[in-house]
Design an enzyme around this catalytic site. Structure first.
Site, PDB file in Angstrom:
ATOM      1  N   CYS A  11      -1.803   7.124   7.191  1.00 24.22           N
ATOM      2  CA  CYS A  11      -1.034   7.881   8.020  1.00 24.22           C
ATOM      3  C   CYS A  11       0.162   7.102   8.162  1.00 24.22           C
ATOM      4  CB  CYS A  11      -1.663   8.128   9.467  1.00 24.22           C
ATOM      5  SG  CYS A  11      -1.011   9.542  10.184  1.00 24.22           S
ATOM      6  N   CYS A  86      -1.596  12.480   7.439  1.00 27.09           N
ATOM      7  CA  CYS A  86      -0.628  13.074   8.115  1.00 27.09           C
ATOM      8  C   CYS A  86       0.499  13.565   7.004  1.00 27.09           C
ATOM      9  CB  CYS A  86       0.398  11.955   9.034  1.00 27.09           C
ATOM     10  SG  CYS A  86       1.165  10.787   8.412  1.00 27.09           S
ATOM     11  N   CYS A  94       3.366   6.425  -2.771  1.00 25.36           N
ATOM     12  CA  CYS A  94       2.336   5.692  -2.532  1.00 25.36           C
ATOM     13  C   CYS A  94       2.269   4.514  -3.509  1.00 25.36           C
ATOM     14  CB  CYS A  94       1.137   6.340  -2.427  1.00 25.36           C
ATOM     15  SG  CYS A  94       0.683   7.359  -1.281  1.00 25.36           S
TER      16      CYS A  94
END
Length: 163
Positions: A11, A86, A94
């Site tokens: 998140c 989220c 990422c």
């Protein structure tokens, strides 16, 4: 399964939803799973209601808000699955994760954003935790040690679309 199936919950702030998901999977997974949590921009503290829920679940490991960088360096332990909880984290670029884990998104409304009395805020955390629990229980029902990575990724992503 010889070693636990490792799941990293992400998140943005790593203060509530990912923390509760970590606690849920570690408690309910009973050693078959090992869960961790991190954030792209960790806030540095765990929300008190999230910590309270983790303790109620029986999770007593130290909780801390940490960066996903701890899991992304070359000699980090391999992670089997990375699950964002989220919407902000799901849209971020990422890192490259060691071990090439499967990925999925399980969007959960942010209980931190709820305003009101402590009781209303606590209820928002419990609602988020209830949704996470349903999804974690679906994960626990999967034969993760017998599924190929493409099939497992499809199953994990399907769990995120259930309500």
């Amino acid at each position: 399964m010889s070693s636990p199936y490792r799941v990293l919950f992400l998140c943005t702030g790593n203060s509530a939803r990912s923390i509760m998901a970590e606690a849920l999977l570690n408690v309910l997974g009973q050693g078959r799973f090992e869960a961790f949590s991190a954030g792209s921009f960790p806030g540095g503290k765990v929300q008190p209601f999230a910590a309270e829920i983790a303790r109620e679940l029986g999770y007593h490991a130290p909780l801390r808000s940490k960066s996903w960088d701890e899991f992304a360096h070359a000699d980090a332990m391999p992670i089997d699955a990375v699950i964002t909880v989220c919407d902000n984290a799901a849209g971020e670029v990422c890192p490259i994760w060691p071990g090439h884990p499967v990925t999925a998104h399980w969007g959960v409304p942010d209980p931190v954003a709820v305003e009101g009395s402590d009781e209303q805020r606590r209820q928002a955390f419990h609602s988020a935790c209830a949704l996470l629990r349903q999804r974690v229980e679906r994960l626990l029902a999967l034969p993760v040690d017998r599924l190929g990575s493409h099939e497992l990724q499809r199953e994990l992503r399907a769990i995120g679309h259930e309500h």
